[in-house]
Design a protein around this motif. Structure first.
Motif, PDB file in Angstrom:
ATOM      1  N   THR A 182       0.819  -1.212   0.000  1.00  0.00           N
ATOM      2  CA  THR A 182       0.000   0.000   0.000  1.00  0.00           C
ATOM      3  C   THR A 182       0.853   1.263   0.000  1.00  0.00           C
ATOM      4  N   MET A 194      -0.551  -6.234  -0.692  1.00  0.00           N
ATOM      5  CA  MET A 194      -1.818  -6.519  -1.357  1.00  0.00           C
ATOM      6  C   MET A 194      -1.766  -7.913  -1.972  1.00  0.00           C
ATOM      7  N   ARG A 256      -6.098   2.291  -3.020  1.00  0.00           N
ATOM      8  CA  ARG A 256      -5.280   1.075  -2.976  1.00  0.00           C
ATOM      9  C   ARG A 256      -3.889   1.331  -2.444  1.00  0.00           C
TER      10      ARG A 256
END
Length: 410
Positions: A182, A194, A256
């Motif tokens: 991230t 992620m 994100r």
């Protein structure tokens, strides 16, 4: 049986011991009928060392772009030969191929080449002979046969493009981190890995400074619909999959990731006429010099005299060329001055989730405000917001923004 392209970066092949370890790992994971293509970068700091050698001849060696490409492409040739030898030492048939021999065709823009076509006939032939094929990343040849490099991180692009041309089942990018986070875990203390990210989000992250992937490599993955698995050379844990869309049902996020880029310079062209065609004069000249421009801001200085200022950012590596080009245009436009600032950095948030969440940018600005960080320039896209800040405040800015959107658990 699967056809797999694996790419290993410079830190993964920095020593002969590491090269042997890479060969052993590939063989340990290889299924009996798998066909394997390995794309490698130059060993460790080889590229930097080659640049330093060139600077011993001329402090600005990049004015000789063709010769720089002739020099820099030797780095990968060392890696591929040694890795092919490592496979053969372990009893596995292998052959090394330069970008040229692998069929990598580029334009003729030296040091910033783009792949125009791949004709991997020789790669297929060698795979059919039972070889593991080791290909030099970062390079191809133009229509004259001259070597052309693809820019920093170009081995990623080589690997994904080759995977697409070969119709590979997957492309694995091995690096010194275990996936996409991230934020840069070396900067943001609470960065989280992620499991997956979309091509569009990864492309924006890469464009805005996330160094784990080169933007063009992500574009290639999307174009060829090749899933890209970013994982660590030094562990067997799964990394991050870059793909078309999410497979997980849990999509509870607004953004994100947080990206940063300190390889930035701000250029201001002051006191130019606010008339049609002025922006074209400046930016077409920069485009002709193959300079990418970002974060463009035009502001009216004096309404009565119709005078304006044009401010934009470029990469530090493009700054000498930018200054030379802009000075000429500024003289032609009778600009008051051209100012350059190098002590700046860009911090950005990225995520498709912000499309349906009004106030995302305000949260970012609020986090920076509470940290006492002033914003110089703001730019936006559909899935990103970027701010230019002082370079010495970059790390603090990344952490403030990351804590806002990814609060610490517990």
């Amino acid at each position: 049986m699967a056809l797999i392209v694996k790419k290993f970066g410079g830190s993964s092949v920095a020593t002969t011991e590491k090269i042997m370890n890479v060969a052993k790992r590939i063989l340990s994971e290889k299924q009996p009928n798998d066909q394997i293509v390995v794309v490698v970068s130059a060993m460790g700091d080889t590229t930097d060392n080659l640049i330093e050698l060139a600077q011993g001849i001329n402090k600005d060696p990049y004015q000789y772009t063709r010769e720089m490409d002739m020099l820099l492409t030797t780095g990968e040739q060392v890696s591929i030969a040694l890795l092919a030898m490592a496979f053969q030492t372990l009893g596995q048939k292998a052959v090394s191929l330069t970008g040229c021999l692998a069929g990598m065709k580029t334009n003729d823009v030296h040091t910033k080449g783009r792949i125009q076509d791949i004709q991997p006939k020789r790669v297929h032939e060698e795979l059919d002979k039972g070889n593991i094929v080791v290909v030099a990343g970062f390079q191809g040849v133009d229509e004259k046969g001259d070597p052309v490099t693809l820019g920093r991180g170009g081995s990623d692009t080589s690997a994904v493009a080759l995977a697409g041309a070969l119709k590979a089942d997957t492309c694995e990018i091995f690096t010194d981190v275990d996936g996409v986070y991230t934020a840069d875990p070396r900067v943001a203390k609470g960065a989280r890995k992620m499991k997956e990210i979309t091509y569009n989000e990864m492309l924006e992250m890469a464009r805005l400074g996330a160094g784990v992937m080169q933007p063009r490599s992500v574009e290639m993955g999307e174009y060829f619909h090749i899933p890209i698995h970013v994982r660590s050379t030094f562990t067997t844990e799964p990394g991050t999959i870059i793909r078309e869309d999410y497979t997980m049902e849990d999509k509870d996020f607004v953004i994100r990731g947080v990206a940063h880029d300190k390889d930035v310079a701000k250029v201001a062209v002051l006191g130019i006429p606010n008339t049609p065609g002025i922006a074209f004069e400046i930016f077409s000249a920069l485009a002709d010099a193959h300079v990418d421009v970002d974060m463009i801001v035009q502001s009216i200085r004096n309404v009565e005299t119709n005078i304006t200022d044009m401010v934009f950012t470029v990469s530090l590596t493009d700054l000498p060329t930018t200054k030379e080009v802009v000075d000429k245009v500024a003289d032609k436009l009778k600009a008051v001055a051209v100012l350059v600032e190098k002590d700046v950095a860009k911090v950005s948030i990225v995520g498709a989730g912000m499309l349906g969440n009004p106030g995302t940018a305000a949260r970012m600005f609020g986090a920076l405000s509470r940290a006492g960080i002033n914003i110089d320039i703001i730019s936006t896209s559909e899935i990103s917001v970027s701010c230019l800040v002082r370079r010495e405040q970059m790390e603090e800015a990344v952490n403030a923004i990351h804590d806002e959107f990814f609060p610490k658990k517990g």
